[in-house]
Design an enzyme around this catalytic site. Structure first.
Site, PDB file in Angstrom:
ATOM      1  N   CYS A 142       6.070  69.647 -16.882  1.00  0.00           N
ATOM      2  CA  CYS A 142       6.954  69.439 -15.737  1.00  0.00           C
ATOM      3  C   CYS A 142       8.284  70.190 -15.915  1.00  0.00           C
ATOM      4  CB  CYS A 142       7.163  67.946 -15.483  1.00  0.00           C
ATOM      5  SG  CYS A 142       7.779  67.612 -13.814  1.00  0.00           S
ATOM      6  N   HIS A 235       1.849  65.950 -13.987  1.00  0.00           N
ATOM      7  CA  HIS A 235       1.887  64.867 -14.980  1.00  0.00           C
ATOM      8  C   HIS A 235       0.489  64.281 -15.160  1.00  0.00           C
ATOM      9  CE1 HIS A 235       6.163  64.517 -15.848  1.00  0.00           C
ATOM     10  NE2 HIS A 235       6.405  64.698 -14.575  1.00  0.00           N
ATOM     11  N   GLU A 237      -0.661  63.250 -17.717  1.00  0.00           N
ATOM     12  CA  GLU A 237      -0.586  62.177 -18.711  1.00  0.00           C
ATOM     13  C   GLU A 237      -0.185  60.832 -18.115  1.00  0.00           C
ATOM     14  OE1 GLU A 237       3.697  63.356 -18.297  1.00  0.00           O
ATOM     15  OE2 GLU A 237       1.756  64.373 -18.196  1.00  0.00           O
TER      16      GLU A 237
END
Length: 311
Positions: A142, A235, A237
Site C-alpha cells: 500500500c 491489502h 493481508e
C-alpha cells in the site's frame, strides 16, 4: 509450517483460536534447519492487528520462519503500548548490519502528505536503500509500495476523487509469473486508500513490470529487479472485519460522504457480515513469494545476499 515467534506475542493466542499453527522458540531450536529470516517494518498505527494479519499468512507455508519486527527510531507510535514495542520490536539501528531472506514494509496512514513531509521520510528511505543490499526479496504494501516506487523510480502518487474502499476484482497481466502459481484468472483484493499510481507512468520505466491490475482499483502489483522487489497497492493481508472496522471508525468520526466498502457486505447491507472473497488469493500470494522469491533464491550463507544480482 509454523512461524517462530516470541512466546508472549499477542498474535499467537489470536491465531491459535483460528487453528493456525505457530511455533515457540524452544521447539524451533530443536529443528536442524536454517529458518528463513523475515524482517517486518510495521508502519501501521495499530501494530498488533497488522502483526496478526501478516503472521497469519506467513505461517501457511512448509518453511520455518523467524520474524524480526522493526520499528523506526525517528517516529513514536501513539496507538501501540510502549511495553509492546519494547518487548517485541527492534530499532533499525540494531539490525542494520544483519541480512534477511525477506522483508515486508506495511502501509501507513500518511498518504495525503507529500512524501518528503512525512516526519520519518529520511530514515525510511535509508531503510529502503539498506534492503537492496541486505535482503533477498522485499514486499512493499500500500503506502509502503507507493513510497518505494517514488524513492527508487520517481513514480508519483495521485489523489483520487474519492477514497478507494472495498473489495475489487483483479486480473493478471502475466499468468505464467511464479508469484501467481495456482491463481484463478479473476481474484479479489481489499483496497483502502485515497491515492493511486498510474499504469501509464509505470509502463514508461523499463525496470518496472505491472503484474496485476483492476478495472476499478487500477494497478495492483508491480515487480522490479526480477522479483527482488514487489510493490503491492492493496491489502490482501486484511482480516475479514478490517474494512468493517474502518467504515465504523469513519462513521463515528462524522466524516462527510462516508461510503460503505464496495462489494463487501452481504446484500450491500452493513448490518450483514462481509463476504470474504480474498482469503485464498492472499494465502497463495504470500506462500508463492516465500517459495519462489525468498526460499529458492536466497543463499544458505545469508551474508552472500550482497552477491546477488537481479533475479
Amino acid at each position: 509450517m509454523p512461524v517462530n515467534l516470541p512466546d508472549s506475542l499477542p498474535a499467537i493466542e489470536m491465531l491459535k483460536k483460528e487453528h493456525i499453527f505457530v511455533m515457540n522458540e524452544l521447539r524451533a531450536a530443536t529443528q536442524d534447519i536454517r529458518p528463513l529470516k523475515i524482517a517486518i517494518l510495521n508502519l501501521m498505527p495499530i501494530k498488533i492487528n497488522a502483526e496478526t494479519d501478516l503472521v497469519r499468512l506467513l505461517s501457511n507455508s512448509p518453511l520455518q520462519i523467524q520474524i524480526d519486527f522493526i520499528q523506526l527510531e525517528s517516529h513514536v507510535s501513539k496507538n501501540t503500548p510502549l511495553n509492546h514495542l519494547m518487548e517485541f520490536y527492534r530499532p533499525f539501528s540494531s539490525v542494520k548490519d544483519l541480512f534477511y531472506d525477506g522483508f515486508i514494509v506495511t502501509g501507513a496512514p500518511v498518504e495525503l502528505l507529500p512524501f518528503e513531509q512525512v516526519n520519518y521520510w529520511p530514515e525510511l528511505i535509508g531503510i529502503f536503500d539498506w534492503a537492496r543490499t541486505h535482503v533477498t526479496s522485499t514486499f512493499y504494501i500500500c503506502w509502503g509500495a507507493q513510497a518505494a516506487l517514488y524513492h527508487f523510480y520517481g513514480i508519483q502518487k495521485h489523489l483520487l476523487e474519492k477514497k478507494l474502499f472495498g473489495v475489487f476484482k483483479h486480473t493478471l497481466t502475466d499468468a505464467t509469473f511464479p508469484l501467481f502459481r495456482g491463481f484463478d484468472e479473476v481474484f479479489y483484493v481489499p483496497h483502502s486508500r485515497h491515492t493511486t499510481v498510474l499504469a501509464e507512468e509505470i509502463e514508461k520505466n523499463p525496470s518496472l513490470k505491472i503484474l496485476s491490475e483492476s478495472d476499478e482499483a487500477g494497478v495492483y502489483i508491480v515487480c522490479s529487479r526480477g522479483g527482488r522487489e514487489f510493490f503491492v497497492t492493496g491489502h490482501s493481508e486484511y482480516a475479514p472485519l478490517t474494512l468493517h472496522a474502518e467504515y465504523l471508525r469513519d462513521v463515528n468520526r462524522g466524516l462527510d460522504s462516508v461510503e460503505m466498502p464496495k462489494n463487501y457486505y452481504r446484500d450491500d447491507n452493513p448490518e450483514n457480515p462481509p463476504i470474504v472473497q480474498w482469503r485464498s488469493h492472499a494465502n497463495l500470494l504470500f506462500v508463492n513469494w516465500l517459495n519462489y522469491f525468498v526460499y529458492q533464491q536466497t543463499p544458505y550463507n545469508i551474508r552472500r545476499i550482497q552477491e546477488l544480482g537481479d533475479l
